[in-house]
Design a protein around this motif. Structure first.
Motif, PDB file in Angstrom:
ATOM      1  N   VAL A  30       0.839  -1.198   0.000  1.00  0.00           N
ATOM      2  CA  VAL A  30       0.000   0.000   0.000  1.00  0.00           C
ATOM      3  C   VAL A  30       0.876   1.251   0.000  1.00  0.00           C
ATOM      4  CG1 VAL A  30      -1.731   1.328   1.292  1.00  0.00           C
ATOM      5  CG2 VAL A  30      -1.921  -1.172   1.132  1.00  0.00           C
ATOM      6  N   LEU A  34       1.072   4.433  -2.610  1.00  0.00           N
ATOM      7  CA  LEU A  34       0.873   5.831  -2.208  1.00  0.00           C
ATOM      8  C   LEU A  34       2.071   6.692  -2.600  1.00  0.00           C
ATOM      9  CD1 LEU A  34      -0.739   5.369   1.334  1.00  0.00           C
ATOM     10  CD2 LEU A  34      -1.881   6.146  -0.761  1.00  0.00           C
ATOM     11  N   VAL A  80      -1.012   4.370   6.373  1.00  0.00           N
ATOM     12  CA  VAL A  80      -2.206   3.539   6.358  1.00  0.00           C
ATOM     13  C   VAL A  80      -2.370   2.882   7.722  1.00  0.00           C
ATOM     14  CG1 VAL A  80      -0.994   1.547   5.367  1.00  0.00           C
ATOM     15  CG2 VAL A  80      -3.472   1.703   5.154  1.00  0.00           C
ATOM     16  N   ALA A 124      -7.666  -0.648   1.549  1.00  0.00           N
ATOM     17  CA  ALA A 124      -6.409   0.091   1.436  1.00  0.00           C
ATOM     18  C   ALA A 124      -5.797  -0.082   0.050  1.00  0.00           C
ATOM     19  CB  ALA A 124      -5.435  -0.367   2.517  1.00  0.00           C
ATOM     20  N   ALA A 128      -4.794   2.789  -2.994  1.00  0.00           N
ATOM     21  CA  ALA A 128      -3.342   2.980  -2.998  1.00  0.00           C
ATOM     22  C   ALA A 128      -2.753   3.443  -4.317  1.00  0.00           C
ATOM     23  CB  ALA A 128      -2.660   1.686  -2.552  1.00  0.00           C
ATOM     24  N   SER A 133      -6.196  -0.425  -8.618  1.00  0.00           N
ATOM     25  CA  SER A 133      -6.898   0.378  -7.608  1.00  0.00           C
ATOM     26  C   SER A 133      -7.917   1.295  -8.260  1.00  0.00           C
ATOM     27  CB  SER A 133      -5.908   1.241  -6.815  1.00  0.00           C
ATOM     28  OG  SER A 133      -4.982   0.472  -6.106  1.00  0.00           O
ATOM     29  N   ASP A 136      -6.358   6.878  -6.248  1.00  0.00           N
ATOM     30  CA  ASP A 136      -4.930   7.148  -6.091  1.00  0.00           C
ATOM     31  C   ASP A 136      -4.773   8.244  -5.032  1.00  0.00           C
ATOM     32  OD1 ASP A 136      -2.230   7.649  -6.325  1.00  0.00           O
ATOM     33  OD2 ASP A 136      -2.257   7.782  -8.518  1.00  0.00           O
TER      34      ASP A 136
END
Length: 164
Positions: A30, A34, A80, A124, A128, A133, A136
């Motif tokens: 994760v 990020l 996170v 999560a 991420a 995903s 963002d």
């Protein structure tokens, strides 16, 4: 799912902003997502030589963000916290959120809020910024901090205009 109604921000030129990113280390997949999102955003906004600092976890984000705020125009905080079976989730989430808010208000430096507080790992991963995903949050937190930093700079210089 969150994300609905997000502003359609276009990258602006932020080459003259000094920017730092503080990122937690827990939940490596994760966090990598990020950080990648933040770095893509910094590049799109033309931020030159951003600094990235790693900390153990989300609880440590505010104190390092506070130290960075003394030297940077914007700080992006990434982390996170995933809910478990104890009250730990609430304590860490609240402490980190309140701490980052305090840093922003006390220093006047925008803090990009990229702290995911999720019920499970699936949520999560979905936020991420990974290939599969839906969201963002690394990019979003970075964009918010950069746009806010430029707005604050205009206000402080007396060049703010109505945005209606």
């Amino acid at each position: 799912m969150s994300g609905a109604g997000a502003p359609d921000e276009k990258p602006i030129d932020c080459h003259d902003l000094r920017v730092a990113v503080v990122a937690a280390s827990w939940h490596e997949t994760v966090m990598n997502g990020l950080l990648d999102g933040a770095e893509r955003c910094l590049k799109a906004y033309r931020v030159e030589a951003p600094v990235v600092v790693r900390v153990p976890g989300a609880f440590e984000l505010p104190v390092v963000a506070n130290a960075l705020a003394a030297s940077y125009d914007a700080v992006i905080a990434l982390g996170v916290v995933i809910r478990g079976g104890t009250p730990h989730f609430e304590f860490v989430s609240n402490a980190a959120t309140d701490g980052l808010t305090r840093v922003a208000i006390d220093t006047g430096v925008p803090i990009g809020f990229g702290l995911l507080t999720c019920d499970n790992e699936e949520q999560a991963l979905d936020r991420a910024g990974l290939a599969d995903s839906r969201e963002d949050k690394g990019w979003e937190a970075t964009s918010a901090a950069l746009v806010t930093a430029t707005t604050l700079r205009k206000i402080r210089r007396g060049f703010i205009e109505s945005q209606l």
